[in-house]
Design a protein around this motif. Structure first.
Motif, PDB file in Angstrom:
ATOM      1  N   ASP A  86      16.956  -3.087   0.398  1.00 60.86           N
ATOM      2  CA  ASP A  86      16.504  -3.446   1.734  1.00 60.86           C
ATOM      3  C   ASP A  86      15.078  -2.898   1.910  1.00 60.86           C
ATOM      4  O   ASP A  86      14.885  -1.682   1.891  1.00 60.86           O
ATOM      5  N   PRO A  87      14.083  -3.773   2.064  1.00 58.77           N
ATOM      6  CA  PRO A  87      12.684  -3.304   2.118  1.00 58.77           C
ATOM      7  C   PRO A  87      12.423  -2.260   3.210  1.00 58.77           C
ATOM      8  O   PRO A  87      11.701  -1.295   2.980  1.00 58.77           O
ATOM      9  N   ARG A  88      13.023  -2.419   4.373  1.00 59.29           N
ATOM     10  CA  ARG A  88      12.792  -1.457   5.457  1.00 59.29           C
ATOM     11  C   ARG A  88      13.381  -0.098   5.098  1.00 59.29           C
ATOM     12  O   ARG A  88      12.750   0.934   5.289  1.00 59.29           O
ATOM     13  N   ARG A  89      14.597  -0.102   4.580  1.00 62.59           N
ATOM     14  CA  ARG A  89      15.249   1.163   4.198  1.00 62.59           C
ATOM     15  C   ARG A  89      14.505   1.822   3.043  1.00 62.59           C
ATOM     16  O   ARG A  89      14.361   3.032   2.991  1.00 62.59           O
ATOM     17  N   ARG A  90      14.033   1.002   2.107  1.00 57.70           N
ATOM     18  CA  ARG A  90      13.286   1.528   0.966  1.00 57.70           C
ATOM     19  C   ARG A  90      12.006   2.209   1.454  1.00 57.70           C
ATOM     20  O   ARG A  90      11.646   3.287   0.989  1.00 57.70           O
ATOM     21  N   MET A  91      11.329   1.594   2.426  1.00 58.99           N
ATOM     22  CA  MET A  91      10.130   2.198   2.993  1.00 58.99           C
ATOM     23  C   MET A  91      10.484   3.519   3.676  1.00 58.99           C
ATOM     24  O   MET A  91       9.800   4.528   3.489  1.00 58.99           O
ATOM     25  N   GLN A  92      11.570   3.531   4.432  1.00 59.75           N
ATOM     26  CA  GLN A  92      11.977   4.760   5.102  1.00 59.75           C
ATOM     27  C   GLN A  92      12.284   5.861   4.088  1.00 59.75           C
ATOM     28  O   GLN A  92      11.892   7.010   4.268  1.00 59.75           O
ATOM     29  N   MET A  93      12.990   5.500   3.019  1.00 61.41           N
ATOM     30  CA  MET A  93      13.330   6.487   1.993  1.00 61.41           C
ATOM     31  C   MET A  93      12.065   7.005   1.301  1.00 61.41           C
ATOM     32  O   MET A  93      11.961   8.185   0.990  1.00 61.41           O
ATOM     33  N   ALA A  94      11.088   6.122   1.069  1.00 55.99           N
ATOM     34  CA  ALA A  94       9.832   6.557   0.448  1.00 55.99           C
ATOM     35  C   ALA A  94       9.095   7.529   1.367  1.00 55.99           C
ATOM     36  O   ALA A  94       8.542   8.538   0.906  1.00 55.99           O
ATOM     37  N   VAL A  95       9.100   7.260   2.657  1.00 50.34           N
ATOM     38  CA  VAL A  95       8.454   8.159   3.617  1.00 50.34           C
ATOM     39  C   VAL A  95       9.170   9.502   3.630  1.00 50.34           C
ATOM     40  O   VAL A  95       8.546  10.566   3.553  1.00 50.34           O
ATOM     41  N   ILE A  96      10.498   9.462   3.703  1.00 56.82           N
ATOM     42  CA  ILE A  96      11.286  10.696   3.751  1.00 56.82           C
ATOM     43  C   ILE A  96      11.061  11.539   2.499  1.00 56.82           C
ATOM     44  O   ILE A  96      11.104  12.759   2.548  1.00 56.82           O
ATOM     45  N   ASP A  97      10.799  10.872   1.386  1.00 54.67           N
ATOM     46  CA  ASP A  97      10.595  11.586   0.134  1.00 54.67           C
ATOM     47  C   ASP A  97       9.117  11.824  -0.166  1.00 54.67           C
ATOM     48  O   ASP A  97       8.770  12.304  -1.238  1.00 54.67           O
ATOM     49  N   SER A  98       8.251  11.525   0.789  1.00 46.68           N
ATOM     50  CA  SER A  98       6.807  11.710   0.563  1.00 46.68           C
ATOM     51  C   SER A  98       6.460  13.199   0.544  1.00 46.68           C
ATOM     52  O   SER A  98       7.169  14.041   1.104  1.00 46.68           O
ATOM     53  N   GLU A  99       5.355  13.481  -0.105  1.00 43.70           N
ATOM     54  CA  GLU A  99       4.869  14.860  -0.210  1.00 43.70           C
ATOM     55  C   GLU A  99       4.696  15.488   1.177  1.00 43.70           C
ATOM     56  O   GLU A  99       5.054  16.638   1.403  1.00 43.70           O
ATOM     57  N   GLU A 100       4.161  14.689   2.105  1.00 44.98           N
ATOM     58  CA  GLU A 100       3.919  15.208   3.457  1.00 44.98           C
ATOM     59  C   GLU A 100       5.199  15.627   4.160  1.00 44.98           C
ATOM     60  O   GLU A 100       5.271  16.691   4.758  1.00 44.98           O
ATOM     61  N   VAL A 101       6.214  14.781   4.090  1.00 45.50           N
ATOM     62  CA  VAL A 101       7.477  15.107   4.763  1.00 45.50           C
ATOM     63  C   VAL A 101       8.169  16.257   4.034  1.00 45.50           C
ATOM     64  O   VAL A 101       8.719  17.160   4.671  1.00 45.50           O
ATOM     65  N   ARG A 102       8.115  16.248   2.712  1.00 45.03           N
ATOM     66  CA  ARG A 102       8.758  17.330   1.944  1.00 45.03           C
ATOM     67  C   ARG A 102       8.140  18.685   2.230  1.00 45.03           C
ATOM     68  O   ARG A 102       8.787  19.720   2.047  1.00 45.03           O
ATOM     69  N   SER A 103       6.892  18.706   2.699  1.00 42.24           N
ATOM     70  CA  SER A 103       6.243  19.992   2.985  1.00 42.24           C
ATOM     71  C   SER A 103       6.627  20.542   4.363  1.00 42.24           C
ATOM     72  O   SER A 103       6.242  21.665   4.696  1.00 42.24           O
ATOM     73  N   ALA A 104       7.376  19.805   5.143  1.00 36.73           N
ATOM     74  CA  ALA A 104       7.783  20.274   6.475  1.00 36.73           C
ATOM     75  C   ALA A 104       8.689  21.500   6.357  1.00 36.73           C
ATOM     76  O   ALA A 104       9.589  21.544   5.509  1.00 36.73           O
ATOM     77  N   ALA A 105       8.433  22.483   7.197  1.00 31.98           N
ATOM     78  CA  ALA A 105       9.281  23.680   7.216  1.00 31.98           C
ATOM     79  C   ALA A 105      10.711  23.273   7.557  1.00 31.98           C
ATOM     80  O   ALA A 105      10.936  22.562   8.535  1.00 31.98           O
ATOM     81  N   GLY A 106      11.646  23.673   6.723  1.00 30.19           N
ATOM     82  CA  GLY A 106      13.050  23.338   6.945  1.00 30.19           C
ATOM     83  C   GLY A 106      13.510  22.110   6.181  1.00 30.19           C
ATOM     84  O   GLY A 106      14.698  21.760   6.201  1.00 30.19           O
TER      85      GLY A 106
END
Length: 187
Positions: A86-106
């Motif tokens: 699913d392109p929308r879900r794939r985009m969401q998963m890519a964002v969630i796994d992005s370096e920027e999101v992974r650097s969030a505290a917690g």
């Protein structure tokens, strides 16, 4: 949250600023801070939303108890793979796994909780299979973690637009998981 997804999914070299996200969302910083304490909080909310959606989908599979335990395992794996195409879900998963999101505290703790919530339903399916003798070698809690990790690994290595490769990866994963728990591979 939609604005954060849009901003983070667009190509960018520098970290996405809060002002960019707020401008894209068309909201003031005051409105933002009524809902989130920080940018990290926003990013964790993105992760939580995605994790809740996945958990709800696979929990429904386990709760329905339709078919044999092997059928339920196949459906559980299929639900995860369906998200990948699913392109929308794939985009969401890519964002969630992005370096920027992974650097969030917690992030790390929340990611662990999200994996655990996804694995809970898989462990239930494996427990049923063990109880019925369909999965005689199953160690439900440990096998759920291993199968879930393998799903994540495979999803990150298969091109989602290549449906033949996706279906082949899904089939191979299911065959492996069935062998691992002592079941005969499905025809």
């Amino acid at each position: 949250m939609e604005a954060a997804y849009r901003c983070l999914s667009d190509s960018h070299r520098e970290p996405v600023t809060m002002s960019t996200i707020l401008h894209t969302a068309g909201v003031s910083s005051r409105a933002f801070y009524r809902h989130f304490r920080s940018k990290d909080d926003l990013f964790l909310a993105l992760l939580q939303e995605g994790a809740d959606e996945i958990a709800a989908r696979v929990d429904r599979v386990a709760a329905a108890e339709i078919g044999s335990p092997a059928d339920q395992l196949a459906t559980w794996i299929g639900e995860i793979f369906d998200l990948m195409v699913d392109p929308r879900r794939r985009m969401q998963m890519a964002v969630i796994d992005s370096e920027e999101v992974r650097s969030a505290a917690g992030y790390r703790d929340m990611r662990e909780r999200s994996h655990a919530s996804r694995e809970r339903s898989l462990a239930d399916i494996l427990r049923r299979g063990r109880a019925t003798g369909a999965f005689p070698l199953a160690d439900p809690d440990h096998d759920a973690v291993a199968i879930s990790a393998l799903v994540s690994r495979i999803l990150s290595s298969v091109a989602p637009e290549d449906m033949q490769a996706v279906k082949q990866a899904e089939s191979r994963l299911l065959d492996f998981a069935l062998r691992a728990v002592g079941a005969v591979a499905r025809e």
